[in-house]
Structure formats: C-alpha cells, structure tokens
Design a protein around this motif. Structure first.
Motif, short mmCIF file in Angstrom:
data_model
loop_
_atom_site.label_atom_id
_atom_site.label_comp_id
_atom_site.label_asym_id
_atom_site.label_seq_id
_atom_site.Cartn_x
_atom_site.Cartn_y
_atom_site.Cartn_z
N ARG A 207 0.80 -1.22 0.00
CA ARG A 207 0.00 0.00 0.00
C ARG A 207 0.84 1.27 0.00
N GLN A 236 -3.83 -4.55 -4.81
CA GLN A 236 -3.68 -3.34 -4.00
C GLN A 236 -3.64 -2.08 -4.85
N GLU A 239 -7.25 -1.40 -5.30
CA GLU A 239 -7.86 -0.96 -4.04
C GLU A 239 -7.51 0.48 -3.71
N LEU A 240 -6.31 0.86 -4.10
CA LEU A 240 -5.90 2.24 -3.84
C LEU A 240 -6.62 3.20 -4.78
#
Lengths: 379, 608
Positions: A207, A236, A239-240
């Motif tokens: 992240r 990820q 997701e970011l």
C-alpha cells in the motif's frame, strides 16, 4: 521408549547407507541428476519441474525413445545442500547431465564442482547474467532478460503508448537485472521512468509503496515479478484507486495469476514465450498431454522443464548418454523442437539460447488472450 | 509539505499495523504466562489460514462458521502444542521450550506443505468488499474487521485477566508458577487455556490476512512470527494491550520508512525501531512503571547438567579418524562433513557467546555474512590473495560484530535474543541495499577458491583438511580460554550478572571480548564458505541459518566445545541422511529434533 542411543544408531545406519549410495556401477541406466527444491519456500517450483519431467519421459518411452531416468535431490534451493548434491552427482557414474538448481544462490555455489568434474550443469531457470560465465560446462536455456526486457519495453512504450512509467521489481538478482534492462530499453524508446521500487520476496503489503508510485504520477505500471507477487500488487493497485494500465514481465504468466488476482488482474498486459492457445503444433500437443495427465493447464515453468527434458532426450539420441557426449552435443545440436522457443539452438560462446518468441497477451474476462492491438484508455 | 500523502501513509501504516497487532496479542499472552517466545505462533497462523481455506473450498461455509471452525481447530492445536510439545519440558530450562517451539514450527509448516501442496492458494474474501474513501486511498470492510478483532480481543483479554477467576489464575501463574500451584491453582490447565486462546487468535489472524491478500502459502509463517515478535517487543514483553500499540507503531514506522526512502528499506526501519526500543525502553513503550523485567536473574536460562566427560584419547582418536577420512574415496561424505565443519565454526562461536556467557544470539549468521563479504570484496576489489583475505575477514568480523552487538551487551535473557535477531536482519538488509559496496541483489560472483601460499585448494579433500584444521585449532584455543580466568569471568556473568558486577567484573567488557573472539572464528568460517561456493549473495547466510546454528549449539550442550562441533556435524548430516524420505525429509528432521529436545534438553554432551 525411544532412547538416544538407539535413535542415533538408527540414524547412523541410515546415514551410512545413504552416503554409500553414490558412485555405483557404470552399466546401470543413464540418469539425469536434478538438484532443486522439493521442500522449503521454493517447493512449488520443484513440484512443477517434476510434473513436466515425468510427462516428457513417459512420452519418450511410449515412442520407444532411449532409456533415460532422473533422480531428483531436494536442495531447498539452499547452497549448503546444493554443493553436497553436486558432490554426490559428480561422483555417481550413472549421471551424465545435471539440471538445476532453481535459484542462482544455490546453482552458482555448486558450479565450481560441476565445472571441475566436467559434468554439464544445465540451469534452466538461471537467468543471472554470470551463471554461464562459471565455466564451459554451465549451460542455460533460461530466457535471456537482455532479450525479453527490450521486448516488454517495446510493448509498453510503443504498442500500448505508456510514456511515463513506474517500475516495481523483486529485489533479487533476477528482478534487479530485469529492472535495469527494462529501464534502459524504455528510456531508449523515449519513455520516462518516474519511479522504481524494489520489494523483498514474500512481501505482501504494497500500500505505502503504491502511494509513492501514485504521487510520481505515471501513466503505466510495470511489474518485474512472479505471478503470486503480481497478483497481490495488482489487487492493492486497484484498491488504492489507481486506474493506470499494468504491464508485466512474462514470468507472471500462470493460471495462478488469475486465481490469486481475481478482478484486479483483468486488463493486465503481459507477454509470454509460452501460451497454451498458441496454435503452434508443439504447443498444442504439450498442452493437451499435460491437461490429460494432470487435469490443469501448464504454466511457463512447466513448459521450460518439459523442453529441458526433451532436449536431454534429443541429446542422448543424437550423441550419447555420457558427460562428454552431452558437453559436445550442446554446442552442436540444432533446432531441437521447443515449446518455449519454437526451436532451440545454443550459441556455443554464451552457452545460452537466443530467439525466444514472445506473444503479447492481456487478461480479459479472467482469461489470458492474445492482445488485439487495442491501446488502453489513458484518460 | 502536502498533508495528503501523509494521511495515506498513516492509514496504510495502521492497516498493516493491525495485522502485526493481532499476531502480537497472541505472542504476548503466551509470553506473559509461559515466559516463552512462541516461535510456532506463525505456523499456527498458517494452519488457521489453511483450515479456513479448506472449509470454504470443500464445505462452502459462510464466514461465521469458517471463523468458528478456525477457532476450534487452532484452539485444539494450541492445546496439543502445550500438552504434547511443551509440558514435559516444564521446569527444565527456559531454552528447551524455546527450541521446542522452533521444532514444532518446522513440523507444522512441513505438514501444511505436504497436505496442501506448496502452491499458493486463493482465499476468497467472504465479507464482500465495500470500500470507503479515506484521503487519497480506500479502506475496506475487511480492514475494519481485522482492526475490530485485534482491539476487541485485546479488550476482552484485558477484562478476562482482570475480572474472572481463571484470569486471576492466569496472572498468578504468570507471576510465580510455584506459588500459584501452592495456592491451589491448576497451572497446567492455565497454560493450556492460554495456549488455546492465543492459538485461536493466531488462526483467526491467518484467515483474515489470507482473505485480505487473497493469497496463502505454507511459507508465510516465518515472516509472521518475526513481525509479531518485533511488535510484541515494542509493546513490552507479555503486555497484551501494549502489543496492540506495538503492532500499530511498527506498521506506522514501516509505512513512513517507505515514504521517505522507498520500499526496500521498510524492514530496515522495522528492525532499527526494535533496537532503539530495546536500548531506550527495554520494558516496552507501554509499561506503566519500571518493573524488573520478567527474566531470570541467575543462570536458569541455561539448563544445568553435568557435562559428559569425554576421555581425551577418544577426542584425539576422533580427530585422527577425521583427518584420515579423505583417504577413503567418498567425496559426497567429505563435502557434507566440510559443510558440517564450516557450520561448526559458527557453532563454536555461538556456544561461547550463548553457552559460556549466556547471551543467546539469534542473529549469528550475520557474522558469516560479514566474513564472507569482507573476504570476497578484498579479493575482488582490492586483489588481495585469499590466504591473506580470510584472516583479515576474521578480524573485520570480530571488530564489526562486536560494534554491532554493543547496544545489546547490557541486556539479558530474551532481550538479547530479540536484539541479535534484529541486528542479524539489519546486516542482511544493509548488504542488500548498499549496492555500491556489496553489489546488492546481484551478489559476489567469481570468487577465487581458497588458497594457501599461492596454491589453490580446489579438491574436496584439501578444503576438508583446511576446515578441519581450523576447527581443531579454534576449539583448542577456545578450550584454553575457558580454563583461564577469562572463562571463569564469562561463566560468572552467565550465572549471575549482578553478582559478577559486584565482584568487580566489568561485564560489558568481557561480553565484548567473547563476541570478538567468536566473531573471528565465525568470520573465518564465512570467508572460507564464500570462496568454496565462488558465489554468495545476501540470502546465502539467512536468518534460518542463525536459528539452525542455535539448534546445533543447544543440541551439543550449551558452552560445550566438543558438543558444538558434534551438533553442527549431526544437524548438517541429518537432512542428508533423510534424503531417502524425499518430500518427508524436513518433516523427519523436525521430528528427530523434537525427540532430542524432549529426551535430552541439556544437549547431547551436556552444558558446561
């Protein structure tokens, strides 16, 4: 109760027996020595090798090929064990070629032993640029990163139109070599590399790394990673909330990428020298046979191992199942049919194969498909 | 500076910190009661992830049932670990259970790998993925659940320990096991309860983290244990609420480390924070008042036993046999023994530091790495002949090793172990990142073979003789030191640090001398290994080797010189002997290790 003395006595007896096995009579069948991981962190790759070796030997046997067998010694990709295995192999007269190890750490520690004993060490996964410089008995069919990376750069920069790139790479000899070659090639093609980030094997949390990458404002991401890492990274990234297209090196090509990455890997671009839907007959024959025997699609590691065992069989047929025969044969053999290369011929000075074929792929609806030439939307 | 990215880094740090906290809570609970760093905790976490995977894949269970199955499964596993693996070792010494947890971890990891195959598996998130925008990024429902379970379980445990009868029994047992038993507390039941609760928590952590990444594999244990231990240490050994704070702080440190210097430095920051905390606030950040650390002040950390006295003629005879062995033509055996003897150089060093002085080091392989890189770089970059480079590498390792371990010298017991574990990791990470000097991930290639006076030693035989001579020489020197006043001072420090100091023994100076002497031997060992392999990289001397070295030393008998050599040779040869067992090889090795700890916790030849 099991006391220490009987335990140690038992262990010692087993030990003497296992140490004494090396170096038996020379009239036994010709044997390929394989040094690779069966246990430990890399065990999955050893298991893939085995599957393909068994398939190749089964097919050769059915076709009346030469009597070749293999012994697989577990090194855990640990140099301490790969050097012991090397001594075992070089002093076993039945062994006429060695395959492995998996990692450069383990392979290159054993190279001096193979070189001195004049037994070919065939490192099918050893892309470290110095591996074949260990001596004239070190040969490799691993895809040269010097060949693959310019190809990937061409795909990302020219074909996909990604001009500002962020590169995430595995911090190993392989990942670092790949990253350096890619960055150079991409810059030569006029792209800007705005960020490079290294990660350790086994790392799962990206992240904060991705925040750094986001703030460098790239138009595309490039992954120099294996499939498991690539899947975790892609999840990820999405997701970011990053929407940039991702292009990745051929080693992410595996059905596992789709399983582990799910939705997040849809739209990922990659290239592979092995693609099951490739219409070439040697590829189709391999995929069909593998599917029939194991009930799943093969991946790139399977393809490499399958090619290697077939190469060994071809060498035995055309030359001899002796150490010298193999060493001479590798320099002379021409156009061995190969799933990865189409056909393999070694360059006797670099002791590597040139001319890997790269198919441009993308993931669409949870499947790898040939890239149809559509540029990604860089909106 | 913009606030935007820093908010994101903070959120990300807290999210990963959550996961560390969940691991640390279980470790802290077990430490609080059993005074034991449970190295099997990461393996229980892996088992939990796989139980979750199996129940979702084969039984199609919904999330609550999945979690219930994991809690039951891992709780039972925890009970089994306590009952079968650890209870019998009770009251023998602190080090035997520690080693047993390492053995259990090995066995569990191997079992998972054998049953579920080494392939990574997808573990689908059953919670659904609703995401909330925070700053520039998002957090999902799973993030919130992980945080909820971490904080919720810590709160529940806190209440349990404070307000229930069993909780009081747990705390009483933690304070003084014998006194608790005299007061009628069933301490066995308490231990079992604690292991069950902690393991269930560990298993739940495994499932949730597996879902979070949608990726589980049998090798996720070691990293989980490592980060969990670091987080627990930051919060204070055995401090359950502190573990939450420790985990979050660790996550934040890593995240800010990445923000400032890039992702390859993250673990460097994590371990630097660990060392800082250990030096500045050894009781952890969240201890309310300065309590004496729950550590033995006297030598109970090391098992007491009468050493087996080997008659000198037997040892001399063994050396002669070993020296004549190359005359039989057995290169594989010789290579294995050479590997064993190279490990013996490390074990001799560790048995001095851990056994004689009582500083249990968990980062000793770093000394090999320093020695290997020193000698390798002297040969490659400065063109030094190998026979000059190897002793120079020994001296460099002695100096650098002592300097690095300096902050740990005033610590005791578990604190030393964790500090050295951290220092070992820092060394490996510096080697990886200092590309200008060490060539980073590419490693050192083309190292020349060992040589003596211009003659290359390339045959197995000659290398074997060289290493054998070194082992015998260093062992004799070490034995001589142990029988001098230096040896008495070292043992005095081990037996009672405070008493030794009050008799005027400058403990730090003597500890430093032990590390320097040990560093020299290990450095030479690492240097020779590097030249024999011709190639080394930062993974050649990994953290697992440090743990292996400790098992060698404990197996031989702490402080026992002949024992260290024997332990090194036996543990190097065992995996080779079990080659016939193929896939089951490491499982067999783990089981044999457990049996040895069970029936001979003071080591084969006993503690000196």
């Amino acid at each position: 109760m099991l006391d220490r003395r009987s335990l140690l006595a038992g262990a010692a007896a087993v030990g003497v027996a296992s140490f004494a096995r090396a170096g038996r009579a020379a009239d036994a069948p010709a044997i390929v020595g394989v040094s690779g991981p069966i246990t430990g962190p890399m065990a999955q790759y050893g298991a893939q090798w085995k599957a393909s070796f068994d398939l190749a030997l089964e097919q050769s046997k059915a076709a009346g090929g030469p009597a070749v067998d293999y012994v697989f010694e577990d090194s855990q990709a640990d140099p301490r064990q790969s050097v012991a295995i090397a001594q075992k192999f070089v002093n076993d007269d039945r062994i006429f070629i060695e395959i492995g190890d998996f990692s450069s750490t383990a392979s290159m520690a054993a190279s001096p032993i193979y070189q001195r004993a004049k037994l070919v060490q065939f490192g099918m996964t050893n892309s470290h640029p110095d591996f074949t410089k260990g001596g004239d008995y070190m040969w490799s069919s691993s895809i040269s990163q010097a060949e693959e990376q310019p190809n990937l750069a061409d795909y990302a920069v020219n074909a996909l139109g990604l001009k500002k790139l962020a590169v995430l790479h595995l911090n190993t000899d392989w990942g670092t070599t790949a990253k350096n070659l890619f960055v150079k090639a991409a810059q030569d093609k006029g792209a800007d590399v705005v960020a490079t980030e290294a990660f350790l094997p086994g790392e799962h949390d990206f992240r904060s790394t991705l925040v750094r990458i986001r703030d460098a404002n790239p138009t595309g991401l490039v992954l120099e990673a294996y499939y498991a890492d690539a899947a975790v990274i892609a999840r990820q990234v999405r997701e970011l909330g990053l929407k940039q297209p991702i292009a990745a090196v051929g080693s992410v090509y595996s059905p596992k990428l789709l399983e582990l990455g799910g939705d997040a890997v849809n739209g990922m671009f990659t290239q592979s020298n092995f693609f099951p839907d490739d219409p070439r007959p040697e590829v189709q024959a391999f995929v069909k046979a593998f599917q029939a025997k194991y009930g799943r699609a093969p991946d790139g590691f399977n393809a490499t191992a399958y090619d290697t065992m077939n190469l060994v069989i071809a060498l035995v047929k055309q030359f001899s199942a002796t150490r010298e025969g193999i060493h001479e044969g590798l320099a002379k053999i021409k156009d061995v049919p190969s799933v990865v290369y189409g056909s393999m011929t070694f360059d006797p000075t670099t002791r590597r194969v040139a001319g890997a074929k790269f198919e441009r792929l993308t993931v669409k609806d949870d499947k790898f498909v040939l890239w149809d030439g559509t540029k990604p939307n860089l909106g | 500076m913009m606030l935007g990215p820093w908010l994101d880094y903070t959120v990300n740090g807290l999210i990963i910190g959550n996961i560390y906290a969940l691991l640390a809570v279980g470790l802290a609970l077990i430490f609080g009661v059993a005074n034991l760093i449970n190295f099997a905790h990461g393996s229980v976490y892996t088992v939990g992830a796989y139980i979750g995977w199996a129940s979702i894949t084969f039984l199609h269970t919904p999330l609550p049932i999945t979690l219930l199955l994991v809690i039951v499964g891992c709780g039972l596993l925890g009970i089994a670990i306590e009952r079968v693996g650890l209870r019998a070792l009770h009251g023998r010494s602190r080090i035997a259970p520690l080693l047993a947890t390492i053995g259990i971890s090995l066995v569990l990891d191997q079992l998972v790998q054998l049953i579920c195959s080494p392939d990574p598996r997808a573990l689908p998130n059953q919670l659904g993925d609703r995401r909330f925008q925070i700053g520039g990024g998002t957090i999902g429902t799973l993030d919130i659940l992980i945080a909820g379970i971490g904080i919720g379980s810590a709160a529940l445990l806190y209440l349990f320990l404070r307000f229930t009868k069993l909780g009081w029994a747990v705390r009483a047992t933690a304070q003084d096991q014998d006194a608790a038993r005299q007061m009628g507390v069933d301490t066995d039941r308490v231990n079992m309860t604690v292991f069950a609760i902690a393991s269930a928590l560990g298993g739940v952590g495994g499932v949730l983290v597996g879902m979070y990444y949608n990726d589980i594999d049998p090798n996720m244990s070691f990293d989980a244990t490592l980060k969990g231990v670091v987080a627990m240490m930051i919060g204070g050994l055995g401090n359950v609420p502190g573990a939450i704070g420790g985990g979050l702080l660790l996550g934040l440190t890593e995240s800010y480390g990445i923000a400032l210097f890039g992702s390859s430095y993250r673990n460097l920051f994590a371990f630097a924070l660990l060392i800082l905390i250990l030096v500045a606030a050894p009781n952890g950040l969240f201890q309310r008042r300065r309590e004496t650390p729950p550590e033995p002040l006297t030598g109970t950390f090391v098992a007491r036993s009468r050493p087996v006295r080997l008659p000198p003629w037997l040892v001399a005879g063994a050396v002669v046999v070993a020296a004549l062995l190359p005359l039989t033509n057995q290169p594989y055996l010789l290579q294995t023994l050479t590997n064993g003897l190279l490990s013996a150089l490390l074990a001799l060093s560790l048995t001095l530091v851990a056994g004689t002085v009582g500083q249990i080091s968990l980062g000793h392989a770093a000394l090999l790495a320093i020695g290997g890189y020193a000698s390798g770089l002297l040969a490659l970059d400065l063109g030094w002949p190998v026979d000059l480079g190897v002793p120079a590498a020994g001296l460099i390792t002695a100096a650098l090793g002592t300097l690095l371990v300096y902050p740990a010298l005033r610590m005791r017991g578990h604190y030393v172990s964790i500090a050295t574990l951290g220092i070992g990791q820092i060394v490996a990470l510096v080697i990886l990142n200092w590309t200008g000097l060490t060539r980073g991930a590419m490693g050192l290639t083309g190292l020349p073979p060992p040589e003596i006076g211009g003659f290359d030693l390339t045959s197995v035989r000659s290398v074997y003789w060289l290493v054998l001579a070194l082992v015998v020489g260093i062992a004799l020197l070490q034995a001589r030191l142990l029988s001098s006043h230096l040896g008495r001072a070292w043992r005095a420090i081990r037996e009672d640090d405070v008493a030794a100091r009050s008799y005027g023994v400058d403990a730090n100076r003597y500890k430093a001398m032990a590390f320097a002497f040990g560093g020299f031997g290990a450095g030479v060992g690492g240097a020779i290994t590097a030249h024999v392999y011709s190639y080394i990289d930062y993974q050649t001397f990994s953290a697992t080797l440090s743990i292996l070295a400790l098992t060698m030393v404990i197996l031989g008998g702490l402080g026992n010189i002949v024992g260290a050599i024997l332990g090194a040779v036996v543990l190097t040869a065992l995996p080779e002997m079990f080659r016939f067992a193929a896939d089951y090889r490491m499982l067999a090795y783990g089981l044999v290790l457990l049996l040895l700890i069970r029936y001979r916790p003071q080591g084969l030849l006993g503690t000196v």
